[in-house]
Design a protein around this motif. Structure first.
Motif, PDB file in Angstrom:
ATOM      1  N   VAL A 173       0.780  -1.135  -0.096  1.00 21.57           N
ATOM      2  CA  VAL A 173      -0.021  -0.059   0.031  1.00 21.57           C
ATOM      3  C   VAL A 173       0.941   1.134  -0.185  1.00 21.57           C
ATOM      4  N   GLY A 174       1.926   1.132   0.636  1.00 20.22           N
ATOM      5  CA  GLY A 174       2.742   2.404   0.918  1.00 20.22           C
ATOM      6  C   GLY A 174       3.407   2.563  -0.573  1.00 20.22           C
ATOM      7  N   TYR A 175       3.828   1.714  -1.204  1.00 20.64           N
ATOM      8  CA  TYR A 175       4.260   1.907  -2.586  1.00 20.64           C
ATOM      9  C   TYR A 175       3.185   2.156  -3.579  1.00 20.64           C
ATOM     10  N   SER A 176       2.030   1.957  -3.473  1.00 19.29           N
ATOM     11  CA  SER A 176       0.924   2.268  -4.393  1.00 19.29           C
ATOM     12  C   SER A 176       0.607   3.573  -4.212  1.00 19.29           C
ATOM     13  N   ILE A 177       0.499   4.093  -2.945  1.00 16.03           N
ATOM     14  CA  ILE A 177      -0.032   5.362  -2.687  1.00 16.03           C
ATOM     15  C   ILE A 177       0.852   6.395  -2.481  1.00 16.03           C
ATOM     16  N   GLY A 178       2.316   5.953  -2.692  1.00 12.01           N
ATOM     17  CA  GLY A 178       3.332   7.196  -2.523  1.00 12.01           C
ATOM     18  C   GLY A 178       3.898   7.353  -0.999  1.00 12.01           C
ATOM     19  N   TRP A 179       3.398   6.528   0.012  1.00 13.14           N
ATOM     20  CA  TRP A 179       3.719   6.972   1.049  1.00 13.14           C
ATOM     21  C   TRP A 179       5.298   6.481   1.256  1.00 13.14           C
ATOM     22  N   ILE A 180       5.727   5.295   0.381  1.00 15.53           N
ATOM     23  CA  ILE A 180       6.971   4.833   0.384  1.00 15.53           C
ATOM     24  C   ILE A 180       7.425   5.087  -1.254  1.00 15.53           C
ATOM     25  N   PRO A 181       8.430   6.028  -1.040  1.00 19.92           N
ATOM     26  CA  PRO A 181       9.240   6.260  -2.566  1.00 19.92           C
ATOM     27  C   PRO A 181       9.638   5.122  -3.268  1.00 19.92           C
ATOM     28  N   THR A 183      12.097   4.524  -5.349  1.00 20.14           N
ATOM     29  CA  THR A 183      13.179   4.608  -5.504  1.00 20.14           C
ATOM     30  C   THR A 183      14.272   3.689  -5.517  1.00 20.14           C
ATOM     31  N   VAL A 184      15.356   3.389  -6.179  1.00 15.24           N
ATOM     32  CA  VAL A 184      16.576   2.272  -5.707  1.00 15.24           C
ATOM     33  C   VAL A 184      16.930   2.585  -4.376  1.00 15.24           C
ATOM     34  N   PRO A 185      17.515   3.526  -3.989  1.00 16.14           N
ATOM     35  CA  PRO A 185      18.198   3.620  -2.485  1.00 16.14           C
ATOM     36  C   PRO A 185      16.850   3.012  -1.462  1.00 16.14           C
ATOM     37  N   VAL A 186      15.644   3.434  -1.739  1.00 15.22           N
ATOM     38  CA  VAL A 186      14.626   3.024  -0.711  1.00 15.22           C
ATOM     39  C   VAL A 186      14.100   1.484  -0.767  1.00 15.22           C
ATOM     40  N   VAL A 187      13.985   1.086  -1.954  1.00 16.65           N
ATOM     41  CA  VAL A 187      13.671  -0.345  -2.253  1.00 16.65           C
ATOM     42  C   VAL A 187      14.674  -1.103  -1.813  1.00 16.65           C
ATOM     43  N   SER A 188      16.168  -0.599  -1.850  1.00 17.93           N
ATOM     44  CA  SER A 188      17.251  -1.521  -1.675  1.00 17.93           C
ATOM     45  C   SER A 188      17.418  -1.631   0.067  1.00 17.93           C
ATOM     46  N   SER A 189      16.874  -0.344   0.568  1.00 18.38           N
ATOM     47  CA  SER A 189      16.815  -0.439   1.922  1.00 18.38           C
ATOM     48  C   SER A 189      15.775  -1.534   2.345  1.00 18.38           C
ATOM     49  N   MET A 190      14.709  -1.561   1.860  1.00 19.12           N
ATOM     50  CA  MET A 190      13.672  -2.497   2.303  1.00 19.12           C
ATOM     51  C   MET A 190      14.070  -3.733   2.103  1.00 19.12           C
ATOM     52  N   VAL A 191      14.776  -4.087   1.043  1.00 21.46           N
ATOM     53  CA  VAL A 191      15.385  -5.605   0.698  1.00 21.46           C
ATOM     54  C   VAL A 191      16.544  -5.826   1.812  1.00 21.46           C
TER      55      VAL A 191
END
Length: 422
Positions: A173-181, A183-191
């Motif tokens: 949901v965060g990805y879909s509505i823009g709460w979580i950007p 971007t490569v750095p953010v997705v990398s951090s989640m990974v």
């Protein structure tokens, strides 16, 4: 009042309440890690975003699934020699966590790698991850069978799946509505956070109190392969379970084709990533606990019902692709079908896991798990042919084949023994 256990010795039965909670906590952490670093969605997007070549993306899921299964036939005998087998699972979690952390680092330092180098690194990391997964797969069912009584094992997986689904759904949901950007750095951090979840799961699982198990009967090398493969000829229930699992691979192989069918032409595929992630997480949240409870009553019926749902979802998707492609433009159609398919897939995973644990005794669980997973791993290696079929005949033809496989799985599952009633 003292507990009464059907399939555990008294000493293990006394420890069951504590061990049950630790199983749920550890498995929840690994499933949250899987949600944060889903190879079919999140890792594929990350690798595409950093410029990894297509051949690497195409290898991501096959390498992960086949290398997670194929080594098990060879290592099951070695694990058999260990009286305490939770250590194998702990090592497997550490290996998986380290590999996923590597993916996070690859995203953070992507500018230092060329596209080809990133491809080589990503395939190597997914191979390492798969080998750790192999250790966990074969040892977890054995430890679960030694520490949690029959009738509660499916609930362990179901509860953990529900907890993890909540976390994954919030991320989607965060990805879909823009709460979580996105971007490569953010997705990398989640990974990377997903990798840390596996490391914490290893620590939790190490606290389980496991009774020493039998260590005799394990053999190595070619003799082990031959001896265990002979079970395919002599053990009809195991053979039918493997056939059922092979046919039900359609529920695992279909999701990438749903995404391809969506016709998203954006550079990164972000237009569908959020809705498909929500559909997958919501399906897990809605079904895993229920599937677990049902599997404790009859894993055979769970597999039959899951196969039915998979056949219906794939049939609808195939019909849309072949006869009504204009409807594919509606944003909710394919995510809705994926939701049904992923409910089916959760049932397949839980049903076959509980079935193989409950059909085997304490002395044969590791062997049954290793043999069935290894045979299915070989089948997965051949699954690349579906990509060729899709290129020649179209995605609709592949989904029609998956529909037929799921329909045949209903019949195969109907012939399984009702092991919970035994």
């Amino acid at each position: 009042m003292a507990q009464v256990c059907r399939d555990l010795p008294e000493s293990a039965c006394r420890e069951q309440p504590r061990n049950y909670g630790l199983h749920v906590a550890s498995l929840s952490l690994t499933k949250i890690g899987e949600g944060l670093a889903d190879p079919k969605l999140v890792l594929a997007w990350l690798l595409d975003a950093i410029g990894t070549p297509t051949w690497a993306l195409g290898l991501l899921v096959p390498v992960r699934e086949s290398l997670a299964m194929l080594p098990q036939l060879a290592i099951s005998a070695r694990i058999r020699r260990l009286a305490i087998r939770k250590t194998v699972y702990v090592i497997g979690c550490v290996v998986q966590g380290a590999a996923i952390l590597g993916f996070g680092l690859a995203g953070w330092f992507a500018q230092m790698l060329s596209g080809s180098a990133a491809g080589v690194v990503s395939v190597a990391l997914i191979a390492v991850f798969a080998l750790g997964r192999s250790l966990c797969s074969i040892s977890h069912k054995d430890v679960l069978g030694k520490t949690v009584d029959i009738g509660r094992r499916g609930t362990v997986s179901g509860t953990a799946g529900t907890i993890a689904a909540v976390a994954t759904l919030l991320l989607a949901v965060g990805y879909s509505i823009g709460w979580i950007p996105l971007t490569v750095p953010v997705v990398s951090s989640m990974v990377a956070l997903g990798g840390l979840c596996w490391l914490l799961a290893a620590f939790v699982f190490a606290s389980i109190r496991e009774e020493p198990g039998a260590t005799k009967g394990g053999i190595d090398g070619l003799a082990a392969v031959i001896a265990q493969l002979n079970l395919l000829r002599s053990d009809a229930p195991l053979r039918r379970l493997i056939v059922t699992r092979g046919l039900l691979l359609s529920s695992a192989l279909a999701p990438p084709f749903y995404i391809a069918l969506s016709g998203d032409n954006s550079a990164s595929g972000l237009g569908t990533l959020g809705p498909f992630m929500i559909a997958s997480a919501a399906a897990s949240l809605a079904s895993t606990y229920v599937w677990g409870r049902l599997a404790d009553r009859s894993s055979r019926r769970v597999l039959m019902l899951a196969a039915t749902l998979a056949a219906l979802a794939n049939a609808a998707a195939a019909l849309l692709a072949l006869a009504m492609p204009q409807l594919l433009g509606h944003a909710s159609v394919l995510p809705a079908l994926l939701f049904v398919l992923m409910i089916a897939h959760q049932g397949v995973r839980l049903g076959r896991s509980v079935h193989v644990v409950d059909m085997a005794d304490r002395d044969s669980r590791a062997t049954y798990t290793a043999l069935s997973n290894s045979v299915v791993g070989v089948i997965l290696l051949a699954a690349g042919v579906f990509g060729v079929i899709a290129q020649w005949l179209g995605i609709g033809a592949v989904l029609a084949i998956f529909t037929l496989m799921a329909a045949l799985a209903i019949r195969a599952a109907a012939g399984l023994e009702d092991v919970q009633a035994a």
